[in-house]
Motif scaffolding. Structure first.
Motif, mmCIF file in Angstrom:
data_model
loop_
_atom_site.group_PDB
_atom_site.id
_atom_site.type_symbol
_atom_site.label_atom_id
_atom_site.label_comp_id
_atom_site.label_asym_id
_atom_site.label_seq_id
_atom_site.Cartn_x
_atom_site.Cartn_y
_atom_site.Cartn_z
ATOM 1 N N VAL A 229 0.858 -1.185 0.000
ATOM 2 C CA VAL A 229 0.000 0.000 0.000
ATOM 3 C C VAL A 229 0.897 1.239 0.000
ATOM 4 C CG1 VAL A 229 -1.739 1.310 1.280
ATOM 5 C CG2 VAL A 229 -1.859 -1.199 1.187
ATOM 6 N N ASP A 230 0.631 2.130 -0.967
ATOM 7 C CA ASP A 230 1.435 3.346 -1.095
ATOM 8 C C ASP A 230 0.811 4.530 -0.358
ATOM 9 O OD1 ASP A 230 3.259 2.001 -2.822
ATOM 10 O OD2 ASP A 230 1.788 2.200 -4.429
ATOM 11 N N SER A 231 -0.505 4.671 -0.455
ATOM 12 C CA SER A 231 -1.191 5.741 0.267
ATOM 13 C C SER A 231 -2.680 5.486 0.209
ATOM 14 C CB SER A 231 -0.882 7.122 -0.339
ATOM 15 O OG SER A 231 -1.392 7.217 -1.646
ATOM 16 N N VAL A 232 -3.414 6.219 1.064
ATOM 17 C CA VAL A 232 -4.873 6.172 1.085
ATOM 18 C C VAL A 232 -5.357 7.607 1.187
ATOM 19 C CG1 VAL A 232 -6.922 5.287 2.236
ATOM 20 C CG2 VAL A 232 -4.808 3.921 2.251
ATOM 21 N N LYS A 233 -6.334 7.974 0.337
ATOM 22 C CA LYS A 233 -6.817 9.347 0.323
ATOM 23 C C LYS A 233 -8.341 9.370 0.303
ATOM 24 C CE LYS A 233 -2.743 11.234 -1.977
ATOM 25 N NZ LYS A 233 -2.215 12.050 -3.088
ATOM 26 N N ASP A 234 -8.898 10.506 0.714
ATOM 27 C CA ASP A 234 -10.337 10.691 0.625
ATOM 28 C C ASP A 234 -10.664 11.389 -0.693
ATOM 29 O OD1 ASP A 234 -9.738 13.373 0.951
ATOM 30 O OD2 ASP A 234 -10.363 13.430 3.056
ATOM 31 N N ASP A 235 -11.952 11.743 -0.880
ATOM 32 C CA ASP A 235 -12.346 12.310 -2.166
ATOM 33 C C ASP A 235 -11.883 13.744 -2.345
ATOM 34 O OD1 ASP A 235 -14.054 13.273 -0.292
ATOM 35 O OD2 ASP A 235 -15.898 12.741 -1.353
ATOM 36 N N SER A 236 -11.274 14.308 -1.323
ATOM 37 C CA SER A 236 -10.650 15.628 -1.460
ATOM 38 C C SER A 236 -9.145 15.496 -1.696
ATOM 39 C CB SER A 236 -10.902 16.466 -0.204
ATOM 40 O OG SER A 236 -12.284 16.667 0.011
ATOM 41 N N ALA A 237 -8.685 14.290 -1.973
ATOM 42 C CA ALA A 237 -7.275 13.996 -2.202
ATOM 43 C C ALA A 237 -6.424 14.226 -0.969
ATOM 44 C CB ALA A 237 -6.722 14.795 -3.383
ATOM 45 N N GLU A 238 -7.068 14.254 0.215
ATOM 46 C CA GLU A 238 -6.338 14.383 1.467
ATOM 47 C C GLU A 238 -5.925 12.992 1.943
ATOM 48 O OE1 GLU A 238 -5.372 17.126 2.976
ATOM 49 O OE2 GLU A 238 -6.296 18.372 1.397
ATOM 50 N N SER A 239 -4.698 12.893 2.409
ATOM 51 C CA SER A 239 -4.203 11.607 2.892
ATOM 52 C C SER A 239 -4.934 11.190 4.169
ATOM 53 C CB SER A 239 -2.704 11.685 3.160
ATOM 54 O OG SER A 239 -1.989 11.877 1.956
ATOM 55 N N LEU A 240 -5.223 9.895 4.262
ATOM 56 C CA LEU A 240 -5.869 9.318 5.430
ATOM 57 C C LEU A 240 -4.878 8.418 6.160
ATOM 58 C CD1 LEU A 240 -9.328 8.336 3.877
ATOM 59 C CD2 LEU A 240 -8.807 10.355 5.262
ATOM 60 N N THR A 241 -5.027 8.368 7.456
ATOM 61 C CA THR A 241 -4.190 7.497 8.272
ATOM 62 C C THR A 241 -4.668 6.052 8.122
ATOM 63 O OG1 THR A 241 -3.827 9.276 9.854
ATOM 64 C CG2 THR A 241 -3.399 7.020 10.609
ATOM 65 N N TYR A 242 -3.717 5.140 8.020
ATOM 66 C CA TYR A 242 -4.092 3.741 7.865
ATOM 67 C C TYR A 242 -3.029 2.848 8.503
ATOM 68 C CZ TYR A 242 -0.622 3.514 4.109
ATOM 69 O OH TYR A 242 0.541 3.544 3.396
ATOM 70 N N ALA A 243 -3.422 1.621 8.746
ATOM 71 C CA ALA A 243 -2.501 0.573 9.184
ATOM 72 C C ALA A 243 -2.735 -0.651 8.296
ATOM 73 C CB ALA A 243 -2.730 0.221 10.642
ATOM 74 N N TYR A 244 -1.672 -1.333 7.948
ATOM 75 C CA TYR A 244 -1.798 -2.476 7.031
ATOM 76 C C TYR A 244 -0.816 -3.554 7.457
ATOM 77 C CZ TYR A 244 -1.687 -5.178 2.686
ATOM 78 O OH TYR A 244 -1.747 -6.191 1.755
ATOM 79 N N ASP A 245 -1.310 -4.782 7.637
ATOM 80 C CA ASP A 245 -0.459 -5.882 8.080
ATOM 81 C C ASP A 245 -0.322 -6.985 7.044
ATOM 82 O OD1 ASP A 245 -2.933 -7.079 8.100
ATOM 83 O OD2 ASP A 245 -2.924 -7.578 10.248
ATOM 84 N N GLY A 246 -0.695 -6.705 5.821
ATOM 85 C CA GLY A 246 -0.634 -7.720 4.778
ATOM 86 C C GLY A 246 -1.918 -8.500 4.620
ATOM 87 N N ASP A 247 -2.834 -8.349 5.551
ATOM 88 C CA ASP A 247 -4.156 -8.981 5.473
ATOM 89 C C ASP A 247 -5.277 -7.945 5.502
ATOM 90 O OD1 ASP A 247 -3.870 -11.897 5.425
ATOM 91 O OD2 ASP A 247 -2.884 -11.640 7.364
ATOM 92 N N ILE A 248 -5.183 -7.033 6.441
ATOM 93 C CA ILE A 248 -6.241 -6.057 6.693
ATOM 94 C C ILE A 248 -5.671 -4.648 6.534
ATOM 95 C CG2 ILE A 248 -7.866 -5.132 8.383
ATOM 96 C CD1 ILE A 248 -8.649 -7.877 7.382
ATOM 97 N N LEU A 249 -6.382 -3.841 5.760
ATOM 98 C CA LEU A 249 -6.070 -2.415 5.637
ATOM 99 C C LEU A 249 -7.089 -1.655 6.477
ATOM 100 C CD1 LEU A 249 -4.585 -0.014 4.288
ATOM 101 C CD2 LEU A 249 -6.270 -0.180 2.419
ATOM 102 N N ASP A 250 -6.647 -1.038 7.554
ATOM 103 C CA ASP A 250 -7.513 -0.325 8.498
ATOM 104 C C ASP A 250 -7.341 1.175 8.251
ATOM 105 O OD1 ASP A 250 -8.968 0.654 10.610
ATOM 106 O OD2 ASP A 250 -8.132 -0.749 12.068
ATOM 107 N N VAL A 251 -8.408 1.828 7.763
ATOM 108 C CA VAL A 251 -8.349 3.233 7.354
ATOM 109 C C VAL A 251 -9.169 4.076 8.328
ATOM 110 C CG1 VAL A 251 -8.854 4.884 5.510
ATOM 111 C CG2 VAL A 251 -8.074 2.560 4.951
ATOM 112 N N GLN A 252 -8.561 5.151 8.811
ATOM 113 C CA GLN A 252 -9.247 6.103 9.683
ATOM 114 C C GLN A 252 -9.892 7.195 8.837
ATOM 115 O OE1 GLN A 252 -9.444 5.993 13.142
ATOM 116 N NE2 GLN A 252 -8.442 3.984 13.016
ATOM 117 N N PHE A 253 -11.189 7.467 9.079
ATOM 118 C CA PHE A 253 -11.842 8.587 8.394
ATOM 119 C C PHE A 253 -11.279 9.910 8.925
ATOM 120 C CE2 PHE A 253 -15.245 5.322 8.071
ATOM 121 C CZ PHE A 253 -15.348 5.288 6.679
ATOM 122 N N ALA A 254 -11.246 10.926 8.062
ATOM 123 C CA ALA A 254 -10.825 12.261 8.504
ATOM 124 C C ALA A 254 -11.815 12.817 9.514
ATOM 125 C CB ALA A 254 -10.689 13.199 7.304
ATOM 126 N N ALA A 255 -13.084 12.514 9.294
ATOM 127 C CA ALA A 255 -14.143 12.887 10.236
ATOM 128 C C ALA A 255 -15.164 11.764 10.244
ATOM 129 C CB ALA A 255 -14.793 14.209 9.823
#
Length: 817
Positions: free
Chosen positions: A107-133
């Motif tokens: 995984v290189d990056s995760v962004k929302d529809d405003s092209a803002e980067s989102l915080t995430y964690a990835y362990d090779g199985d699960i990609l856990d993405v935090q919403f900006a709000a």
């Protein structure tokens, strides 16, 4: 409009490259390990918790759509570079993060529809993405995941392929648990439960060109020979059905006018394969007709088949079909074509809730091939296919899958085993037999119509079938879905009494079980009465429990009573029935029943019926000297034979392998092997008076009994209380004479015995080992002929033992050639 927006975004992704600003955890190894046979490893408790959580995500979020922008130009490196835009709506409040399945990609990056980067964690199985709000219930969110890498392939079958100048994916891993394989090439809720629409924008180069599922939206030419082709799958599908296919393909399109309207059909293949593909799929129109008749109107925008190297998979509108099949005969292609198309109802429209109920899609799909055979070729070929399939199930399902299992829940390690596919088809045939053709069609069509794009559990499927048919199916599901093994009903006996111009017939029926914990209840069964002039009268009854007594009024005096004569149910029985004419040769080995019948004399015509019962014969009463009878199977011979008809038989036993039916009897050799006979269940099992054992090794557990003459009645394998290790020097004087002596191909045994009974005639080697055995009557002035053509030259002893175990005599003779 959004698809065009995402296509533009994809160009930026391709030109600028993916975002690598975020730090990614190192990938760890695969959760699943597989043994050398490629069997599946069951989930651990922790893994099952994760799977259930994955399924439960669909109660928390609704995935509305995926737009997958994917670059597959690196064929040599077998890698992808992609971004997936996921449209998601919360179904519950206070959801501040979302978890996607994504397997062993970077995984290189995760962004929302405003092209803002989102915080995430990835362990090779699960990609856990935090919403900006934290979004509100129903508030649409667009999450874009940028990633790259070498997509995973299942060790046996499934995953993402760069192979033989094809690029494609198969969304199921046959030896991976859970098997859903959307996660190996895009982030998703990877389960049978979640459905979404899809847009695919596929960048390829050279001869490679995307021909994907759904509607073609157009293509854009980039520099050189690089293009982007776009497709939209506007009907919601689960993740395992999402796919791309990229090669130097051509399309062959035509319209088929079906019973419910015109259906576009597309074959996709390389130009060198197109003609052969059209040939092997030539019956696709009839296949559509058959399945629409049984399951209702075709629901997808087209029927499509695309050649790959390692298909087949039921991808909606673009069925993956293996290239090697175009070189196979039409019959196997008809079967595979129909199986995969059957999934477009069962598995694509109506889906199992989880992988442990895979039979809910594989059973109806395999039975679709049977229904298509019936539609195309008629009932005779249909019954042959049903019986051939069920014989394979009886023989091999427990061996292939290492046990007898209920259809639900199927253990993780055998979800794609013989039970799921082939017993699944057998069970669907039985469902049809329980409901009858019209109600079966009504119920299956109704479930399709009223449960579009839904997943079901077996209990829900049962309840929906009941709603559509008005028939209670609790017993059917309890007996045949939620329990292992098999049942069979056999006629113990029947009595006939005149009743005016008709006849009252009372039949006594016993239910027998094979590896099944309980007796079936409320089983609808055909009963066929056959008279001396071959006239037939058909009736139906409902049977429950171990023993049943049923009464019928029949317009003629029956000679034979046949249960399930039209094979409307698959039971623990195989049968073969035919009419033998005087001037016709006879089959060397009868199909299905592993029994040979030879014609010695037929006066006019004779009806012969042989049943192989795959359940234990009655264990009592046993005659003298019999200490063990098979607890696995036995045979029933019946028919209408004329006075003067003369048949011989041959029946085979197999006990050399631990999985063989007769292993428990004969794995240590056949020194005590005997064949039993009784006329019907009112009689005790006795030594068959007419068998010969031998003609080969009597120590390997495999062999046969010759029966001369063949009698109507029941035959079973057994062991008798006889020892072949006897002191033969000096040998006893016999009360019989063996001649000629020396002999070549036969000997005659003549003598006198005061009390008539069946005896065993054992040929022993000079060291006292059994080499041949036969049975016959001993009485006053008896004569017995013994075939010695299989014996080598040398000295032998003939030992005669009564059925009570008494030694009648022992005589030496010589074979000289």
């Amino acid at each position: 409009m959004r698809s065009y927006f995402y296509l533009i975004a994809f160009f930026v992704f391709i030109i600028m490259g993916s975002d690598t600003s975020a730090q990614v955890r190192a990938l760890h190894g695969c959760h699943q390990t597989h043994n050398k046979k490629g069997k599946l490893k069951p989930l651990t408790d922790h893994e099952r918790v994760l799977l259930n959580q994955s399924i439960a995500r669909s109660d928390t979020f609704d995935i509305v759509s995926y737009t997958i922008n994917i670059d597959v130009t690196d064929y040599a490196g077998q890698s992808i570079k992609a971004e997936t835009i996921i449209e998601v709506q919360p179904l519950m409040a206070n959801q501040d993060h979302i978890r996607f399945d994504l397997y062993q990609l970077q995984v290189d990056s995760v962004k929302d529809d405003s092209a803002e980067s989102l915080t995430y964690a990835y362990d090779g199985d699960i990609l856990d993405v935090q919403f900006a709000a934290t979004p509100a219930i129903g508030e649409t969110q667009f999450i874009t995941v940028y990633y790259h890498g070498n997509p995973y392939q299942d060790p046996t079958w499934g995953g993402f392929y760069f192979e033989s100048n094809y690029i494609y994916n198969l969304g199921i891993g046959l030896t991976t648990i859970p098997p859903n394989f959307g996660r190996v090439w895009y982030p998703c809720f990877d389960s049978f439960v979640e459905r979404a629409t899809y847009t695919y924008n596929v960048k390829s180069a050279g001869v490679y060109e995307a021909h994907c599922q759904g509607t073609y939206l157009g293509e854009i030419e980039l520099e050189g020979d690089t293009i982007i082709r776009s497709f939209a799958m506007e009907q919601p599908i689960p993740t395992h059905l999402s796919a791309i296919a990229v090669a130097d393909y051509d399309d062959y399109n035509f319209i088929y006018s079906g019973a419910n309207g015109d259906i576009p059909i597309r074959f996709t293949a390389k130009s060198t394969h197109m003609s052969a593909m059209q040939n092997v799929l030539q019956n696709i129109g009839s296949c559509v007709d058959a399945l629409e008749y049984w399951f209702g109107p075709y629901a997808w925008q087209r029927v499509g088949y695309v050649l790959t190297t390692d298909g087949a998979l039921e991808i909606s509108t673009n069925i993956a079909y293996p290239q090697y099949m175009i070189n196979e005969p039409l019959g196997p292609n008809n079967r595979l074509m129909a199986h995969e198309l059957g999934h477009h109802w069962w598995g694509n429209i109506v889906t199992p809730h989880n992988h442990n109920d895979m039979w809910l899609k594989e059973g109806p799909a395999e039975y679709s091939a049977h229904l298509f055979t019936e539609w195309l070729l008629g009932n005779e070929d249909f019954v042959e296919q049903v019986k051939t399939n069920h014989l394979d199930v009886l023989k091999n399902a427990h061996i292939d899958d290492d046990g007898f299992y209920p259809m639900s829940p199927m253990p993780d390690e055998v979800i794609y085993g013989t039970h799921t596919y082939y017993k699944g088809a057998s069970v669907l045939h039985n469902l049809r037999g329980y409901l009858g053709d019209e109600l079966f069609r009504q119920a299956m069509t109704g479930v399709q119509t009223n449960n579009v794009y839904e997943d079901v559990t077996p209990e829900q499927f049962r309840d929906k079938l009941e709603e559509e048919s008005g028939v209670s199916l609790d017993d059917f599901f309890d007996d045949q879905i939620f329990s292992p093994g098999f049942s069979v009903f056999v006629t113990d006996s029947f009595q006939v009494a005149a009743n005016g111009s008709d006849f009252s017939v009372e039949i006594f029926v016993q239910q027998k079980l094979r590896e099944c914990p309980q007796y079936y209840d409320n089983v609808p069964l055909d009963v066929t009465f056959i008279g001396s002039n071959y006239e037939r009268y058909d009736a139906q009854t409902v049977l429950s429990g171990q023993y049943s007594v049923k009464n019928f009024n029949v317009p003629f005096e029956p000679e034979i009573v046949v249960l399930n004569g039209y094979n409307r149910l698959n039971q623990a029985r195989m049968d073969h029935e035919f009419v033998q004419l005087a001037d016709e040769s006879l089959y060397p080995v009868l199909p299905y029943v592993e029994f040979r019948v030879s014609k010695e004399n037929v006066v006019d015509s004779s009806l012969i019926r042989v049943e192989h019962i795959w359940a234990a014969p009655d264990q009592q009463p046993l005659g003298d000297g019999i200490y063990e009878i098979s607890d696995k199977h036995y045979f029933i011979v019946d028919g209408l034979w004329n006075e003067g008809d003369y048949f011989t038989g041959k029946v085979y036993y197999n006990g050399s392998e631990e999985t063989d039916l007769d292993y428990d009897l004969y794995n240590e050799g056949e020194q005590s092997a005997v064949l039993l006979y009784r006329e019907d269940s009112s009689q005790p099992w006795e030594l068959s008076p007419d068998f010969t054992l031998g003609g080969g090794s009597l120590t390997n557990g495999d062999g046969s009994f010759d029966i001369d003459p063949l009698r109507q009645g029941q035959y079973a394998f057994a062991n008798g209380d006889i020892s072949a290790d006897v002191d033969i020097s000096p040998f006893k004087s016999a009360v019989f004479v063996v001649y000629p002596n020396p002999a070549t191909d036969r000997i005659l045994v003549t003598g006198n015995y005061p009390s008539p009974e069946t005896a065993l005639f054992d040929v022993l080697s000079v060291n006292g080992k059994l080499v041949q055995r036969s049975s016959g009557k001993v009485e006053e002035n008896f004569t017995k002929e013994i075939d010695t053509s299989s014996l080598d030259s040398g000295i032998f002893f003939l030992r005669v033992v009564s059925e009570k175990g008494d030694l009648i005599g022992l005589e030496k003779f010589e074979i000289l050639r």
